[in-house]
Design an enzyme around this catalytic site. Structure first.
Site, PDB file in Angstrom:
ATOM      1  N   CYS A   6      -4.286   0.841  -2.311  1.00  0.00           N
ATOM      2  CA  CYS A   6      -4.095  -0.439  -1.617  1.00  0.00           C
ATOM      3  C   CYS A   6      -3.001  -1.272  -2.275  1.00  0.00           C
ATOM      4  O   CYS A   6      -2.706  -1.105  -3.469  1.00  0.00           O
ATOM      5  CB  CYS A   6      -5.383  -1.257  -1.659  1.00  0.00           C
ATOM      6  SG  CYS A   6      -6.746  -0.589  -0.704  1.00  0.00           S
ATOM      7  N   GLU A  63       0.388   5.251   0.652  1.00  0.00           N
ATOM      8  CA  GLU A  63      -0.547   6.265   1.177  1.00  0.00           C
ATOM      9  C   GLU A  63      -0.133   7.674   0.754  1.00  0.00           C
ATOM     10  O   GLU A  63       0.939   7.876   0.169  1.00  0.00           O
ATOM     11  CB  GLU A  63      -0.633   6.125   2.697  1.00  0.00           C
ATOM     12  CG  GLU A  63      -1.216   4.769   3.093  1.00  0.00           C
ATOM     13  CD  GLU A  63      -1.476   4.598   4.568  1.00  0.00           C
ATOM     14  OE1 GLU A  63      -1.036   5.450   5.375  1.00  0.00           O
ATOM     15  OE2 GLU A  63      -2.133   3.593   4.923  1.00  0.00           O
ATOM     16  N   CYS A 104     -10.251  -5.188   0.053  1.00  0.00           N
ATOM     17  CA  CYS A 104     -11.420  -4.296   0.123  1.00  0.00           C
ATOM     18  C   CYS A 104     -12.256  -4.421  -1.157  1.00  0.00           C
ATOM     19  O   CYS A 104     -11.829  -5.036  -2.144  1.00  0.00           O
ATOM     20  CB  CYS A 104     -10.967  -2.853   0.340  1.00  0.00           C
ATOM     21  SG  CYS A 104     -10.337  -2.057  -1.146  1.00  0.00           S
ATOM     22  N   ASN A 148       0.832  -1.208   0.000  1.00  0.00           N
ATOM     23  CA  ASN A 148       0.000   0.000   0.000  1.00  0.00           C
ATOM     24  C   ASN A 148       0.865   1.256   0.000  1.00  0.00           C
ATOM     25  O   ASN A 148       1.937   1.309   0.603  1.00  0.00           O
ATOM     26  CB  ASN A 148      -1.030   0.005   1.146  1.00  0.00           C
ATOM     27  CG  ASN A 148      -0.449  -0.267   2.511  1.00  0.00           C
ATOM     28  OD1 ASN A 148       0.549  -0.959   2.657  1.00  0.00           O
ATOM     29  ND2 ASN A 148      -1.071   0.289   3.526  1.00  0.00           N
ATOM     30  N   GLU A 152      -3.095  -4.416  -3.183  1.00  0.00           N
ATOM     31  CA  GLU A 152      -3.561  -5.291  -4.269  1.00  0.00           C
ATOM     32  C   GLU A 152      -3.586  -4.546  -5.593  1.00  0.00           C
ATOM     33  O   GLU A 152      -3.163  -5.057  -6.629  1.00  0.00           O
ATOM     34  CB  GLU A 152      -4.977  -5.824  -3.963  1.00  0.00           C
ATOM     35  CG  GLU A 152      -5.070  -6.683  -2.710  1.00  0.00           C
ATOM     36  CD  GLU A 152      -5.362  -5.904  -1.448  1.00  0.00           C
ATOM     37  OE1 GLU A 152      -4.893  -4.750  -1.328  1.00  0.00           O
ATOM     38  OE2 GLU A 152      -6.051  -6.437  -0.569  1.00  0.00           O
ATOM     39  N   CYS A 210     -10.647  -3.140  -4.426  1.00  0.00           N
ATOM     40  CA  CYS A 210      -9.609  -4.059  -4.932  1.00  0.00           C
ATOM     41  C   CYS A 210     -10.252  -5.282  -5.570  1.00  0.00           C
ATOM     42  O   CYS A 210      -9.778  -5.774  -6.601  1.00  0.00           O
ATOM     43  CB  CYS A 210      -8.662  -4.478  -3.808  1.00  0.00           C
ATOM     44  SG  CYS A 210      -7.529  -3.136  -3.358  1.00  0.00           S
TER      45      CYS A 210
HETATM   46  N1  THU Z   1      -5.355  -1.528   2.485  1.00  0.00           N
HETATM   47  C1  THU Z   1      -4.799  -2.324   1.516  1.00  0.00           C
HETATM   48  O1  THU Z   1      -3.662  -2.094   1.079  1.00  0.00           O
HETATM   49  N2  THU Z   1      -5.530  -3.366   1.071  1.00  0.00           N
HETATM   50  C2  THU Z   1      -6.782  -3.682   1.496  1.00  0.00           C
HETATM   51  O2  THU Z   1      -7.419  -4.562   0.931  1.00  0.00           O
HETATM   52  C3  THU Z   1      -7.362  -2.951   2.628  1.00  0.00           C
HETATM   53  C4  THU Z   1      -6.657  -1.729   3.048  1.00  0.00           C
HETATM   54  C5  THU Z   1      -4.564  -0.379   2.968  1.00  0.00           C
HETATM   55  C6  THU Z   1      -5.126   0.963   2.560  1.00  0.00           C
HETATM   56  C7  THU Z   1      -4.530   1.853   3.629  1.00  0.00           C
HETATM   57  O3  THU Z   1      -3.226   2.230   3.204  1.00  0.00           O
HETATM   58  C8  THU Z   1      -4.410   0.967   4.846  1.00  0.00           C
HETATM   59  O4  THU Z   1      -4.514  -0.372   4.379  1.00  0.00           O
HETATM   60  C9  THU Z   1      -5.471   1.202   5.887  1.00  0.00           C
HETATM   61  O5  THU Z   1      -6.748   1.133   5.357  1.00  0.00           O
END
Ligand code: THU
Length: 165
Positions: free
Chosen positions: A74, A65, A113, A63, A76, A116
């Site tokens: 994310c 940010e 999520c 991920n 994925e 994704c």
């Molecule tokens: N996140 C992912 O990378 N994948 C997911 O399927 C769920 C959430 C990340 C997004 C964000 O950077 C952190 O987790 C908190 O939500």
């Protein structure tokens, strides 16, 4: 009364690392390793993904940010978009997803999520063959799903746009 349809899906529940095959364990280790380079200064939640490709190579993502929160992405989707930009002809056989909190070594896991899942479904449909998904959901608990379609029933796809070919 309206006619009803029921959808069910079956997935494997693995209750220890010992239940994973060597290939699954290897893919999971790549996903765990990928958390080390996640950029998650705002949530402190490090997610790693590893894609097993049809030439037996592995492509990872994590991920990323952003101070403008919704601009982040994310793990994925970072992995899938990166792969598609680089090697669009490769097929994805399997995908592993895991997560941990920053400064903690224990992998607590995460399930993909909804956004994704939509992107995962796009690439599964594009390659016309199922992508297996190994999800770490707790330190000693893994779900192995047989396809993205299982995780996203009644999905929106190119067919809704009436696009052929
Ligand atoms: N996140 C992912 O990378 N994948 C997911 O399927 C769920 C959430 C990340 C997004 C964000 O950077 C952190 O987790 C908190 O939500």
């Amino acid at each position: 009364m309206a006619r009803q349809l029921q959808l069910t899906f079956t997935f494997d529940v693995l209750e220890s690392l010992a239940e994973l095959t060597p290939a699954e364990l290897n893919l999971l280790k790549h996903a765990q390793h990928a958390t080390e380079k996640a950029y998650a200064p705002y949530s402190g939640f490090l997610v790693g993904t590893a894609l097993l490709l049809d030439d037996n190579s592995v492509h990872i993502g994590n991920n990323q940010e952003n101070a403008a929160y919704p601009s982040g992405l994310c793990a994925e989707r970072t992995a899938l978009f990166g792969l598609s930009a680089l090697l669009p002809e490769r097929k994805i056989l399997a995908m592993a997803v895991t997560a941990r909190r920053k400064s903690e070594e224990l992998f607590i896991g995460a399930t993909p999520c909804g956004a994704c899942r939509q992107v995962m479904a796009e690439y599964e449909n594009r390659q016309n063959s199922p992508i297996k998904i190994l999800i770490q959901v707790a330190p000693s608990l893994f779900y192995q799903c047989h396809s993205v379609g299982d995780l996203l029933p009644l999905q929106f796809s190119r067919e809704n746009l009436l696009i052929k070919g």
